[in-house]
Motif scaffolding. Structure first.
Motif, PDB file in Angstrom:
ATOM      1  N   GLY A  45      -4.321   5.172   4.783  1.00  0.00           N
ATOM      2  CA  GLY A  45      -4.943   4.474   3.666  1.00  0.00           C
ATOM      3  C   GLY A  45      -6.435   4.718   3.597  1.00  0.00           C
ATOM      4  O   GLY A  45      -7.007   4.937   2.519  1.00  0.00           O
ATOM      5  N   TYR A  46      -7.086   4.691   4.755  1.00  0.00           N
ATOM      6  CA  TYR A  46      -8.527   4.921   4.795  1.00  0.00           C
ATOM      7  C   TYR A  46      -8.877   6.354   4.411  1.00  0.00           C
ATOM      8  O   TYR A  46      -9.833   6.600   3.665  1.00  0.00           O
TER       9      TYR A  46
ATOM     10  N   GLN B   2      -8.447  -8.330   6.112  1.00  0.00           N
ATOM     11  CA  GLN B   2      -9.187  -7.820   4.961  1.00  0.00           C
ATOM     12  C   GLN B   2      -9.289  -6.303   4.948  1.00  0.00           C
ATOM     13  O   GLN B   2      -9.098  -5.659   3.908  1.00  0.00           O
ATOM     14  N   HIS B   3      -9.569  -5.698   6.116  1.00  0.00           N
ATOM     15  CA  HIS B   3      -9.734  -4.243   6.128  1.00  0.00           C
ATOM     16  C   HIS B   3      -8.420  -3.521   5.843  1.00  0.00           C
ATOM     17  O   HIS B   3      -8.420  -2.447   5.224  1.00  0.00           O
ATOM     18  N   VAL B   4      -7.297  -4.112   6.248  1.00  0.00           N
ATOM     19  CA  VAL B   4      -5.992  -3.513   5.954  1.00  0.00           C
ATOM     20  C   VAL B   4      -5.673  -3.662   4.475  1.00  0.00           C
ATOM     21  O   VAL B   4      -5.149  -2.736   3.833  1.00  0.00           O
TER      22      VAL B   4
ATOM     23  N   GLY C 181       0.762  -1.228   0.000  1.00  0.00           N
ATOM     24  CA  GLY C 181       0.000   0.000   0.000  1.00  0.00           C
ATOM     25  C   GLY C 181       0.796   1.283   0.000  1.00  0.00           C
ATOM     26  O   GLY C 181       0.720   2.068  -0.929  1.00  0.00           O
ATOM     27  N   THR C 182       1.610   1.519   1.027  1.00  0.00           N
ATOM     28  CA  THR C 182       2.196   2.847   1.171  1.00  0.00           C
ATOM     29  C   THR C 182       3.288   3.136   0.140  1.00  0.00           C
ATOM     30  O   THR C 182       3.483   4.282  -0.245  1.00  0.00           O
ATOM     31  N   GLY C 183       4.031   2.112  -0.274  1.00  0.00           N
ATOM     32  CA  GLY C 183       5.144   2.341  -1.180  1.00  0.00           C
ATOM     33  C   GLY C 183       6.285   3.093  -0.535  1.00  0.00           C
ATOM     34  O   GLY C 183       7.253   3.486  -1.200  1.00  0.00           O
TER      35      GLY C 183
END
Length: 398
Positions: free
Chosen positions: A279-280, A186-188, A142-144
């Protein structure tokens, strides 16, 4: 191209299944004692123990800081730096999500350049001395952050997320092992996956984009669009996890060099004031911001729309761009992304904070890279829209 461009990334990238096992070898080439920046979840999963074992096999000693519990703050940085100095470490290893990696970036620079991490915001203080070698090992796709020269640290005295970008903050080694992401719930997976998609999209539509970042952003968008639903629905699907890890890495390199835009500019204040994970907060904003930006980036958003629906390859750009926006909405709906109200943010508190958030968003500089540059009033209006945003295909932001 009218001007020259720069592409920066880690000196070494170890990518693929079992790449984690290379941490000992990479560390032995850099020093003798490592501070591992991680969190309790990684420790409970045994990943911290595995990391120390890989280091030990290469005769590298280690100590651990597990204090990262949320978005990175200047308090975490101060605590970890104190351990680094007391233990006389000469390498820093981050093992975890973006919060762990960003904390470690700050340690690597402050250990040799001194001062308070906020001193480096806006290049008020430059990191003139080489940083401590930093080996970044992401455990989410996600974050990269493992491939960027930026760190985002919250100033706990004024609740401002400090976006700090200098070449010295780039990790020297990135180790991207998709096997480490199998444990992501899943939420992550949803939040970090949309975060990675935001990076890819914003680096592609950014005014700072160039051919090298375009290549990476396009590849990242394709990988993420084609695999995020599978990774979310079937977390054990290693092929989807691997594709997401690669997409996140490519998106990280792309946005580190092309910059992010309005989504990230608006996202950071939400995280700082209301403690919504990065992310959210990106995911909560992405569809509405794409609607706002669409008319200024038809051709590029059309490329995204065609990744979502290859059968739209012959559609005119305007229709394909519309498809991109509606598809992102549908994706967020499927991934159960909440809006700000559903997250539980009090409406009165949110209304009271909108002026500060809008000012902080503009001050970050990111909105200036957006294809449609907003005024402060337009940012305020977007915040209101996003508070109760419905992730359906009917709504349009004017």
């Amino acid at each position: 191209m009218e001007t020259y461009a720069v592409l920066r990334m880690p000196q070494t990238i170890n990518y693929g299944r079992h790449a984690f096992e290379k941490v000992g070898e990479e560390s032995a080439a850099k020093g003798k004692k490592a501070l591992i920046i991680s969190d309790k979840v990684m420790d409970d999963l045994g990943n911290v123990s595995d990391c120390r074992s890989f280091l030990s096999k290469e005769n590298v000693d280690s100590t651990v800081y597990l204090g990262v519990e949320s978005e990175p703050t200047d308090s975490y940085v101060a605590e970890a730096l104190d351990i680094f100095k007391k233990e006389q470490c000469d390498i820093v290893i981050s093992l975890g999500g973006g919060s762990c990696i960003d904390t470690a970036k700050a340690i690597a620079v402050l250990a040799t350049n001194g001062g308070y991490i906020g001193d480096y915001m806006g290049a008020k203080k430059l990191a003139d001395s080489d940083p401590i070698p930093h080996i970044a090992i992401p455990t989410t796709a996600g974050t990269g952050s493992e491939a960027t020269d930026a760190t985002v640290i919250t100033n706990t005295s004024n609740d401002v997320k400090m976006m700090i970008k200098q070449p010295a903050f780039m990790p020297v080694v990135a180790i991207v092992d998709p096997l480490l992401t199998l444990s992501s719930p899943q939420h992550v997976t949803a939040a970090t996956g949309v975060d990675a998609l935001s990076h890819a999209i914003e680096s592609y539509i950014s005014k700072q984009s160039h051919p090298m970042t375009d290549m990476l952003a396009l590849s990242a968008m394709k990988l993420i669009v084609e695999n995020i639903m599978t990774a979310y629905d079937d977390g054990e699907n290693i092929d989807a996890r691997e594709a997401m890890s690669l997409g996140s890495l490519q998106a990280g390199i792309a946005f580190s060099n092309a910059s992010v835009c309005l989504v990230h500019g608006m996202s950071r204040p939400i995280g700082a004031l209301f403690h919504v994970p990065h992310g959210y907060s990106n995911a909560m904003l992405l569809p509405a911001v794409l609607e706002f930006s669409k008319e200024a980036s038809i051709k590029r958003l059309a490329d995204l729309g065609r990744f979502f629906s290859p059968e739209a390859s012959n559609d005119v750009d305007e229709d394909a761009a519309d498809l991109a926006v509606s598809s992102v909405k549908e994706l967020c709906l499927h991934l159960n992304i909440p809006n700000l109200s559903e997250w539980g943010i009090d409406k009165q508190e949110f209304d009271s904070a909108i002026s500060k958030m809008s000012e902080d968003a503009l001050a970050s500089g990111s909105p200036g890279n957006n294809p449609r540059v907003p005024t402060q009033m337009e940012i305020e209006e977007l915040y209101y829209v996003c508070y109760s945003y419905a992730f359906t295909t009917e709504r349009t932001v004017r």
